[in-house]
Design a protein around this motif. Structure first.
Motif, PDB file in Angstrom:
ATOM      1  N   HIS A   1     -12.655  -6.764  -1.463  1.00 52.78           N
ATOM      2  CA  HIS A   1     -11.580  -6.135  -0.696  1.00 52.78           C
ATOM      3  C   HIS A   1     -12.143  -5.900   0.702  1.00 52.78           C
ATOM      4  CE1 HIS A   1      -9.293  -2.110   0.089  1.00 52.78           C
ATOM      5  NE2 HIS A   1      -8.613  -3.115   0.587  1.00 52.78           N
TER       6      HIS A   1
ATOM      7  N   GLU B   1      -2.528  -6.705   1.998  1.00 56.33           N
ATOM      8  CA  GLU B   1      -1.955  -5.413   1.586  1.00 56.33           C
ATOM      9  C   GLU B   1      -1.349  -4.757   2.820  1.00 56.33           C
ATOM     10  OE1 GLU B   1      -4.955  -2.632   0.377  1.00 56.33           O
ATOM     11  OE2 GLU B   1      -6.348  -3.285   1.922  1.00 56.33           O
ATOM     12  N   LEU B   2      -0.050  -4.498   2.738  1.00 54.35           N
ATOM     13  CA  LEU B   2       0.664  -3.939   3.882  1.00 54.35           C
ATOM     14  C   LEU B   2       1.363  -2.643   3.495  1.00 54.35           C
ATOM     15  CD1 LEU B   2       2.341  -7.196   5.250  1.00 54.35           C
ATOM     16  CD2 LEU B   2       0.141  -6.209   5.899  1.00 54.35           C
ATOM     17  N   GLY B   3       1.382  -1.720   4.426  1.00 52.37           N
ATOM     18  CA  GLY B   3       2.127  -0.480   4.237  1.00 52.37           C
ATOM     19  C   GLY B   3       3.276  -0.429   5.216  1.00 52.37           C
ATOM     20  N   ARG B   4       2.977   0.049   6.419  1.00 51.87           N
ATOM     21  CA  ARG B   4       4.045   0.298   7.405  1.00 51.87           C
ATOM     22  C   ARG B   4       4.856  -0.951   7.740  1.00 51.87           C
ATOM     23  NH1 ARG B   4       1.138   3.169  11.572  1.00 51.87           N
ATOM     24  NH2 ARG B   4      -0.694   3.037  10.270  1.00 51.87           N
TER      25      ARG B   4
ATOM     26  N   TYR C   1       4.711   6.814   6.611  1.00 54.72           N
ATOM     27  CA  TYR C   1       3.946   7.969   7.103  1.00 54.72           C
ATOM     28  C   TYR C   1       4.868   9.059   7.655  1.00 54.72           C
ATOM     29  CZ  TYR C   1       0.463   4.450   6.412  1.00 54.72           C
ATOM     30  OH  TYR C   1      -0.293   3.467   5.831  1.00 54.72           O
TER      31      TYR C   1
ATOM     32  N   PHE D   1     -10.894  -4.666   4.238  1.00 54.54           N
ATOM     33  CA  PHE D   1      -9.825  -4.079   5.060  1.00 54.54           C
ATOM     34  C   PHE D   1     -10.435  -3.624   6.376  1.00 54.54           C
ATOM     35  CE2 PHE D   1      -7.162  -0.505   6.459  1.00 54.54           C
ATOM     36  CZ  PHE D   1      -5.903  -1.076   6.394  1.00 54.54           C
TER      37      PHE D   1
ATOM     38  N   LYS E   1       0.636   4.356   0.012  1.00 53.38           N
ATOM     39  CA  LYS E   1       0.356   5.458   0.930  1.00 53.38           C
ATOM     40  C   LYS E   1       1.421   5.570   2.018  1.00 53.38           C
ATOM     41  CE  LYS E   1      -2.880   4.553   3.951  1.00 53.38           C
ATOM     42  NZ  LYS E   1      -4.225   4.225   4.464  1.00 53.38           N
TER      43      LYS E   1
ATOM     44  N   ARG F   1     -15.256  -3.040  -2.318  1.00 50.71           N
ATOM     45  CA  ARG F   1     -14.718  -2.914  -0.970  1.00 50.71           C
ATOM     46  C   ARG F   1     -15.867  -3.064   0.012  1.00 50.71           C
ATOM     47  NH1 ARG F   1     -10.911   1.855   1.460  1.00 50.71           N
ATOM     48  NH2 ARG F   1     -10.706   1.002   3.544  1.00 50.71           N
TER      49      ARG F   1
ATOM     50  N   SER G   1      -5.615  -1.011  11.002  1.00 46.86           N
ATOM     51  CA  SER G   1      -4.174  -0.797  10.852  1.00 46.86           C
ATOM     52  C   SER G   1      -3.470  -0.988  12.182  1.00 46.86           C
ATOM     53  CB  SER G   1      -3.940   0.658  10.464  1.00 46.86           C
ATOM     54  OG  SER G   1      -3.744   0.793   9.103  1.00 46.86           O
TER      55      SER G   1
ATOM     56  N   MET H   1     -10.933   0.625  10.441  1.00 46.48           N
ATOM     57  CA  MET H   1     -11.478   1.024   9.144  1.00 46.48           C
ATOM     58  C   MET H   1     -12.577   0.085   8.689  1.00 46.48           C
ATOM     59  SD  MET H   1      -8.057   2.717   7.559  1.00 46.48           S
ATOM     60  CE  MET H   1      -8.787   3.143   6.009  1.00 46.48           C
TER      61      MET H   1
ATOM     62  N   ALA I   1       0.871  -1.186   0.000  1.00 44.43           N
ATOM     63  CA  ALA I   1       0.000   0.000   0.000  1.00 44.43           C
ATOM     64  C   ALA I   1       0.907   1.236   0.000  1.00 44.43           C
ATOM     65  CB  ALA I   1      -0.906  -0.005   1.238  1.00 44.43           C
TER      66      ALA I   1
END
Ligand SMILES: *Cc1c(COP(=O)(O)O)cnc(C)c1O
Length: 413
Positions: free
Chosen positions: A201, A284-287, A388, A203, A67, A155, A206, A169, A65
């Protein structure tokens, strides 16, 4: 004295200084030209992805992700290392295209997609995770008008949430996704309209550090997907199971037990219902992928004492590190992991607060921390700065402008 967060593993000291991928902080700053500077370690990124892949079932696909960190060299680095990308705006999609990443590996979620964003995404072949029935109609109309067969997924706003997550979320009234009871009708409509049906999707949150909470949520996600697929009347081609994997930012936080999550998923994948047996499954991973691989380096420009308290004043601050200052979704401010980079192997000698250069009391990088003695010219390192940071902070505030960024140790593959 207030405790600092735990410094992520993988950093070393060279000549007493913090080293990242074996390179001294002062050398990195010299190469970049100045502070403040974000350094992203290719070595740590690669290790994180390898460890995660080793822990998860081989069938599970890994999405990034963007973002969390859309720095162009980092996207290029990720291109050959993850299976897909998730964006939340047309701007992010354009960043991926600029990095040479094909839109057919990308899915686009996010409430409030504008017509021109939908049009770009649909003509590029990106999967759209629809967030409302109205958005679905607009996407179908745009596809009709431009002569494309749209790739559409829904979603879902599930009725459950990710327990213990930093940002919820899903569950209850949300601006994200479509309430689960309305999903089957829309799914049937999309299929009837001739769209390429790309599944669901889901989600749910987080920054969870509790493996049991993630395991429970993933079980709920699979059960919900199976039920919805049954009501829609077609097996799911794809299921994005969400993410939520957190990283330790604060004193007392422990790393997420990914071995436990992987083992539980392996078991579930061994007995999937027929609606999911052929489904392409991803998280789906970001951090979790990038956060701990980043360090923010800033230099001390003044040292002063006020009412008996020592302040180390830096050339950085919340305009690059809003989260570390405690102003990005936290209720109670706590210290991020931070160190005097110039004296990385020294023990604590004094209590000091590390602050930024902005004219606001919100601009604190560490509050009453126990640190080696530091003076003007020394470098400060704020850890967990890979996600972030640069793009989630108000860089223009007080005319400061952006920090420098560099990705190091990125062997091509
Ligand atoms: C923000 C977001 C992510 C990434 O969250 P992390 O906590 O960084 O892993 C993933 N998916 C969606 C839909 C998001 O909104």
């Amino acid at each position: 004295m207030k405790p600092l967060g735990p410094i992520p593993s993988g950093f070393t000291a060279t000549d007493g200084e913090l080293a990242i991928d074996g390179r001294k902080a002062s050398d990195l700053v010299a190469e970049a030209g100045d502070t403040p500077l974000f350094v992203y370690s290719g070595g740590l990124l690669a290790r994180r992805i390898a460890d995660l892949r080793a822990a998860m079932p081989s069938r599970l696909r890994l999405h990034y992700a963007i973002k969390a960190n859309p720095y162009a060299p980092l996207l290029e680095f990720m291109a050959s290392r993850v299976d897909g990308f998730d964006v939340a705006s047309g701007g992010e999609l354009a960043m991926l295209e600029a990095a040479g990443i094909a839109a057919d590996r990308v899915s686009f979620a996010g409430p409030g997609k504008r017509d021109r964003e939908l049009e770009c995404a649909i003509s590029a072949g990106c999967t759209i995770n629809l967030e409302s029935e109205r958005e679905a109609r607009r996407a179908l109309d745009i596809a009709d008008r431009t002569g494309h067969r749209p790739r559409l997924a829904i979603r879902v706003n599930p009725s459950f949430e990710l327990r213990g997550s930093g940002m919820k979320m899903g569950g209850g009234a949300k601006q994200f996704g479509i309430d689960e009871d309305r999903v089957p009708a829309l799914g049937r409509d999309l299929i009837a309209a001739g769209a390429e049906w790309c599944g669901l999707h889901i989600f749910t949150g987080s920054q969870a550090l509790d493996a049991e909470a993630i395991i429970e949520t993933q079980a709920n996600v699979l059960a919900l997907a199976d039920r919805l697929a049954g009501e829609i009347g077609e097996p799911l081609a794809k299921l994005n199971m969400g993410g939520g994997f957190g990283i330790p930012y604060f004193h007392g936080d422990a790393p997420l037990d990914i071995a436990a999550i992987g083992a539980a998923l392996e078991e579930r994948f061994a007995s999937l219902p027929s609606s999911l047996s052929e489904t392409e499954l991803c998280i789906e991973l970001g951090r979790y992928l990038v956060g701990e691989a980043g360090v923010y380096l800033t230099r001390i420009v003044d040292r002063k004492v006020s009412h008996g308290y020592t302040f180390l004043i830096t050339d950085g601050g919340l305009h690059h590190q809003l989260a570390a200052s405690g102003n990005f979704g936290t209720v109670v401010r706590r210290n991020y992991p931070l160190a005097i980079a110039s004296r990385f192997d020294a023990g604590p000698e004094e209590e000091a607060s590390v602050v930024g250069c902005l004219c606001t009391p919100l601009d604190r990088l560490a509050d009453q921390a126990h640190l080696p003695r530091a003076d003007v010219g020394d470098l400060i390192a704020v850890f967990c700065a890979g996600a972030y940071g640069a793009t989630a902070s108000p860089a223009q505030f007080l005319g400061q402008g952006p920090a420098r960024e560099m990705l190091i140790g990125a062997a091509p593959r």
